[in-house]
Write a protein that holds these residues in place. Structure first.
Motif, mmCIF file in Angstrom:
data_model
loop_
_atom_site.group_PDB
_atom_site.id
_atom_site.type_symbol
_atom_site.label_atom_id
_atom_site.label_comp_id
_atom_site.label_asym_id
_atom_site.label_seq_id
_atom_site.Cartn_x
_atom_site.Cartn_y
_atom_site.Cartn_z
ATOM 1 N N THR A 70 -21.719 -30.808 -70.484
ATOM 2 C CA THR A 70 -20.793 -30.891 -71.610
ATOM 3 C C THR A 70 -21.468 -31.701 -72.710
ATOM 4 O O THR A 70 -21.711 -32.898 -72.549
ATOM 5 C CB THR A 70 -19.484 -31.575 -71.179
ATOM 6 N N SER A 71 -21.774 -31.052 -73.810
ATOM 7 C CA SER A 71 -22.528 -31.703 -74.874
ATOM 8 C C SER A 71 -21.671 -32.691 -75.658
ATOM 9 O O SER A 71 -20.488 -32.451 -75.903
ATOM 10 C CB SER A 71 -23.077 -30.630 -75.814
ATOM 11 N N VAL A 72 -22.258 -33.801 -76.024
ATOM 12 C CA VAL A 72 -21.558 -34.811 -76.820
ATOM 13 C C VAL A 72 -22.201 -34.991 -78.192
ATOM 14 O O VAL A 72 -21.533 -34.932 -79.215
ATOM 15 C CB VAL A 72 -21.494 -36.171 -76.080
ATOM 16 N N THR A 117 -27.048 -35.826 -75.915
ATOM 17 C CA THR A 117 -26.316 -36.547 -74.874
ATOM 18 C C THR A 117 -25.143 -35.692 -74.424
ATOM 19 O O THR A 117 -24.747 -34.744 -75.113
ATOM 20 C CB THR A 117 -25.762 -37.893 -75.375
ATOM 21 N N GLY A 118 -24.608 -36.038 -73.266
ATOM 22 C CA GLY A 118 -23.476 -35.281 -72.765
ATOM 23 C C GLY A 118 -22.973 -35.863 -71.459
ATOM 24 O O GLY A 118 -23.292 -37.008 -71.108
ATOM 25 N N PHE A 119 -22.166 -35.061 -70.781
ATOM 26 C CA PHE A 119 -21.628 -35.469 -69.484
ATOM 27 C C PHE A 119 -21.837 -34.361 -68.474
ATOM 28 O O PHE A 119 -21.822 -33.180 -68.826
ATOM 29 C CB PHE A 119 -20.113 -35.739 -69.575
ATOM 30 N N LYS A 120 -22.016 -34.768 -67.245
ATOM 31 C CA LYS A 120 -21.925 -33.831 -66.126
ATOM 32 C C LYS A 120 -21.253 -34.568 -64.992
ATOM 33 O O LYS A 120 -21.647 -35.687 -64.649
ATOM 34 C CB LYS A 120 -23.302 -33.323 -65.714
ATOM 35 N N TRP A 157 -31.251 -36.905 -67.578
ATOM 36 C CA TRP A 157 -31.222 -38.188 -66.882
ATOM 37 C C TRP A 157 -29.876 -38.866 -67.103
ATOM 38 O O TRP A 157 -29.276 -38.711 -68.169
ATOM 39 C CB TRP A 157 -32.351 -39.086 -67.377
ATOM 40 N N LEU A 158 -29.427 -39.588 -66.085
ATOM 41 C CA LEU A 158 -28.218 -40.398 -66.252
ATOM 42 C C LEU A 158 -28.571 -41.571 -67.161
ATOM 43 O O LEU A 158 -29.682 -42.103 -67.107
ATOM 44 C CB LEU A 158 -27.715 -40.898 -64.898
#
Lengths: 303, 303
Positions: free
Chosen positions: A132-134, A144-147, A166-167
């Motif tokens: 999910t792109s931020v 940046t984003g979320f997974k 990478w986290l």
């Protein structure tokens, strides 16, 4: 012992041997895992096998582990946790605005008894990989984003189809400490307790994040003081009362957490709103950008 | 009552009437002020007139005020502080990772007794104005930097000679809360306790920052809990034991703080080193960028 999340199937970072284990255990854990990342599910239930209860003298904290991103670190941390390895160890390096770090006495037999871990700070992605792109052109990352509710950075390769992810070190992330050598982490770990130290991204292995009780992490006794102030006696350092896999906790004491599903349309909508800042409070609009570490991922307690 | 710092002389945000006061008081406060921003001075002593002692049930906190950036807010906050206005008020809105906000009961006689304040969230700079530069093309600002140990954002005008500057919402900053209207702040204030909410820059007036005891701000009782958790009883909210100008504190209880002089060559050198990350720990170098809110400004206690 460790539940492998179905999501790990498409994780290219996974080693061949772990893939074999996964193949054997996938069916067994389908229900235990409880992940529901479908786009219409606002919440995602955390598996008790993949959740840690950290009991501090002043409160309880729940950590979600990230075996889909750092399987070897999670496996070792879970194993140590189940052995009671961390019980009664201290937060011996706690710097306000930076990190709260715990582990056994440096160089002790206990400390040296733990195998060193190979770095798992980033992974290669293939063209099927999604997140999910931020934000584009973040100060520290191209994207940046979320997974799976974890904040991440992403950099595409020249071919445009693959890349590296990478986290990222947002407040509340849990990572393994190490010496100067890349592959020197073993059991010492830290919570990020201040402004995201993003310069540690890709060179430290993040393996979890706090999903409940972060205020208790923030209240851990600092061990470093400003110059000219009284030193903190080591007997006042905050001790870990116990660290347990949630699945090993007696039913009455279990804390069941659901977290916001960052793969949901609901979450995507929330990002759009957060960027637009349409509330009347914003009489003048801020820049339409989002710091991936400044987007609170909601948790809720379901039991 | 409030010591005006010599640095304010070249602050274009200052109102005419304050300038007059300044002219009258400058000579008087040269010594009381104690600021030394010369390039070879690593530390800067804080004036006791410009420093606040916040006593919480669990510890002492020192705030440096910023009259050179938000004179009207500092004047009102200092006056209220000297009146004992904040003593026994509660931190009634404390959201982990975001803010800890205090003030009198909303809508109470005490609350309504305080004049509203005109926004002082940014100021115009002239071509003589200088700051210590940190980063270009920060996500939220064209430029970031420091002035007098406060983190700021800067945007040049088209003419290249003038611009706008504003204090930025790093962890530890203190700002005045408000309603939806720009000029509606009065006495309620908040500390930033999490990842910098930079979207509040330029629309909220920052008037100080924590220079000592931030860990006690981080330990303030949260008032908001996750869904499904027990609500926090308002009787458990953290109360302000007392808030005093340091110059009003009995000598034995005063805390004298010096902060890193961000106008020094020493600090400039530290920025270069921090960006380069030359230590062996960085076996792989991070991007050579700096988040202005992730640069700890050191304090030391001198008495």
């Amino acid at each position: 012992m460790i539940a492998f999340n179905l999501l790990k199937i498409d994780n290219p970072a996974m080693t061949a041997s772990l893939k074999s284990i996964l193949t054997l255990t996938t069916l067994f854990f389908i229900n235990a895992c409880g992940a529901d990342n479908s786009a219409d599910s606002v919440w995602r239930e955390l598996s008790l096998n993949n959740t840690v209860l950290l009991t501090l003298p002043h409160g309880k904290v729940v950590i979600e582990l990230a075996p889909q991103f750092s399987p070897i670190h999670v496996a070792q941390f879970s194993q140590l946790t189940q052995q009671g390895f961390y019980d009664q160890t201290s937060f011996y390096r706690v710097i306000d605005g930076f990190v709260a770090q715990a582990g056994p006495k440096d160089g002790s037999k206990k400390d040296r008894s733990v195998p060193l871990l190979a770095m798992e700070a980033e992974w290669q992605t293939d063209k099927k990989w999604t997140y999910t792109s931020v934000q584009e052109n973040d100060l520290f990352a191209e994207q940046t984003g979320f997974k799976d509710s974890f904040a991440l950075g992403y950099q595409a390769s020249n071919d445009g189809n693959t890349g590296k992810a990478w986290l990222t070190h947002c407040p509340g992330t849990v990572a393994m400490a190490r010496n100067n050598e890349a592959d020197s982490a073993s059991s010492h770990f830290y919570f990020v307790i201040g402004q995201a130290p993003r310069y540690l991204d890709r060179i430290m292995t993040i393996f979890g994040r706090v999903v409940y009780g972060m205020q208790h992490i923030q209240a851990i006794q600092r061990t470093e003081v400003v110059k000219g102030d009284y030193a903190v006696d080591h007997r006042d350092f905050t001790k870990i009362v116990s660290m347990q896999l949630m699945s090993d906790v007696t039913k009455a004491d279990q804390i069941h957490i659901e977290v916001e599903n960052t793969e949901s349309t609901n979450f995507a909508d929330r990002l759009v709103k957060r960027r637009a800042r349409d509330s009347a409070f914003f009489y003048k609009k801020p820049p339409p950008v989002l710091d991936v570490c400044q987007i609170p991922i909601r948790s809720r307690r379901v039991k």
